[in-house]
Design a protein around this motif. Structure first.
Motif, mmCIF file in Angstrom:
data_model
loop_
_atom_site.group_PDB
_atom_site.id
_atom_site.type_symbol
_atom_site.label_atom_id
_atom_site.label_comp_id
_atom_site.label_asym_id
_atom_site.label_seq_id
_atom_site.Cartn_x
_atom_site.Cartn_y
_atom_site.Cartn_z
ATOM 1 N N THR A 1 14.197 1.087 -12.891
ATOM 2 C CA THR A 1 13.421 1.250 -14.114
ATOM 3 C C THR A 1 14.109 0.542 -15.270
ATOM 4 O O THR A 1 15.308 0.234 -15.213
ATOM 5 N N THR A 2 13.367 0.298 -16.318
ATOM 6 C CA THR A 2 13.923 -0.387 -17.487
ATOM 7 C C THR A 2 15.075 0.404 -18.078
ATOM 8 O O THR A 2 16.121 -0.158 -18.393
ATOM 9 N N ILE A 3 14.903 1.713 -18.208
ATOM 10 C CA ILE A 3 15.961 2.532 -18.815
ATOM 11 C C ILE A 3 17.225 2.504 -17.968
ATOM 12 O O ILE A 3 18.341 2.468 -18.494
ATOM 13 N N ALA B 1 20.884 0.982 -19.157
ATOM 14 C CA ALA B 1 22.122 1.756 -19.028
ATOM 15 C C ALA B 1 23.158 1.000 -18.197
ATOM 16 O O ALA B 1 24.346 0.974 -18.545
ATOM 17 N N GLU B 2 22.717 0.371 -17.124
ATOM 18 C CA GLU B 2 23.636 -0.375 -16.269
ATOM 19 C C GLU B 2 24.241 -1.566 -17.007
ATOM 20 O O GLU B 2 25.447 -1.814 -16.933
ATOM 21 N N LEU B 3 23.423 -2.297 -17.738
ATOM 22 C CA LEU B 3 23.932 -3.445 -18.493
ATOM 23 C C LEU B 3 24.915 -3.003 -19.575
ATOM 24 O O LEU B 3 25.944 -3.643 -19.780
ATOM 25 N N ASP C 1 11.579 -5.323 -25.475
ATOM 26 C CA ASP C 1 10.373 -4.906 -24.758
ATOM 27 C C ASP C 1 10.165 -3.402 -24.858
ATOM 28 O O ASP C 1 9.048 -2.933 -25.061
ATOM 29 N N ARG C 2 11.253 -2.649 -24.730
ATOM 30 C CA ARG C 2 11.156 -1.187 -24.830
ATOM 31 C C ARG C 2 10.688 -0.777 -26.217
ATOM 32 O O ARG C 2 9.819 0.067 -26.373
ATOM 33 N N ASP C 3 11.255 -1.404 -27.241
ATOM 34 C CA ASP C 3 10.880 -1.056 -28.613
ATOM 35 C C ASP C 3 9.429 -1.435 -28.906
ATOM 36 O O ASP C 3 8.721 -0.701 -29.593
#
Length: 57
Positions: A2-4, A8-10, A37-39
């Protein structure tokens, strides 16, 4: 992933590892893209929620 999770990983990679200059630049660019993109998605959702509340009143 997932994006989240990817965000977190990055962030963890950038904080806890020694990356080459190229790897760091790639990770920072990817993180910036994901956050943008999330924002944008969050802002779109806020606009829809506000419009729905206004229509209900």
């Amino acid at each position: 992933m997932t994006t989240i999770d990817e965000i977190a990983e990055l962030r963890a990679e950038l904080h806890h590892t020694h990356l080459t200059a190229e790897e760091r630049r790639d990770a920072e660019t990817r993180l910036a893209d994901l956050l943008r993109d999330r924002d944008a998605t969050f802002s779109d959702d806020e606009l829809h929620d506000s419009a729905n509340r206004a229509a209900e009143e």
